[in-house]
Design a protein around this motif. Structure first.
Motif, PDB file in Angstrom:
ATOM      1  N   ASP A  56      10.643  15.951  15.151  1.00 10.71           N
ATOM      2  CA  ASP A  56      11.693  16.657  14.232  1.00 10.71           C
ATOM      3  C   ASP A  56      11.842  16.272  13.057  1.00 10.71           C
ATOM      4  N   SER A  57      11.880  17.034  12.169  1.00  7.86           N
ATOM      5  CA  SER A  57      11.778  16.490  10.583  1.00  7.86           C
ATOM      6  C   SER A  57      13.160  15.851  10.193  1.00  7.86           C
ATOM      7  N   GLU A  59      14.968  15.633   7.420  1.00  9.20           N
ATOM      8  CA  GLU A  59      15.892  16.659   6.897  1.00  9.20           C
ATOM      9  C   GLU A  59      16.774  17.222   7.840  1.00  9.20           C
ATOM     10  N   GLU A  60      16.151  18.012   8.971  1.00  8.39           N
ATOM     11  CA  GLU A  60      16.772  18.694   9.851  1.00  8.39           C
ATOM     12  C   GLU A  60      17.582  18.045  10.689  1.00  8.39           C
ATOM     13  N   HIS A  63      20.548  16.951   8.506  1.00  4.98           N
ATOM     14  CA  HIS A  63      21.576  18.103   8.392  1.00  4.98           C
ATOM     15  C   HIS A  63      22.523  18.547   9.795  1.00  4.98           C
ATOM     16  N   LYS A  64      21.727  18.383  10.766  1.00  7.50           N
ATOM     17  CA  LYS A  64      22.373  18.811  12.109  1.00  7.50           C
ATOM     18  C   LYS A  64      23.674  17.501  12.484  1.00  7.50           C
TER      19      LYS A  64
END
Length: 86
Positions: A56-57, A59-60, A63-64
């Protein structure tokens, strides 16, 4: 996501640097929650070994985590506006 308002560590320096998709829809207090949660997640998960799924990035993930924190105190009303939960 390097750029103005997004420092070398990858976190947001101020609410004014948040993405438009956050700034344009969330009330001020919710923006602060988002910013603080995003920055904390960035600190916690910047190393891949700390992530549940290392692919998983960062950044992702951040944000989550940030949206999850906002949703604990705010919800969208019937008009689609974010309001504080009672």
């Amino acid at each position: 996501m390097e750029g103005e308002g997004f420092n070398h560590k990858g976190d947001y320096k101020s609410k004014s640097n948040l993405p438009d998709s956050v700034r344009n829809v969330l009330p001020e207090h919710a923006q602060e929650i988002y910013r603080a949660s995003y920055n904390n997640a960035h600190t916690e998960y910047h190393l891949k070994k700390n992530r549940n799924n290392p692919t998983d990035s960062l950044e992702e993930i951040c944000h989550k985590v940030a949206w999850s924190a906002v949703k604990k105190k705010y919800h969208r009303n019937k008009d689609g506006n974010w309001t504080e939960k009672k």
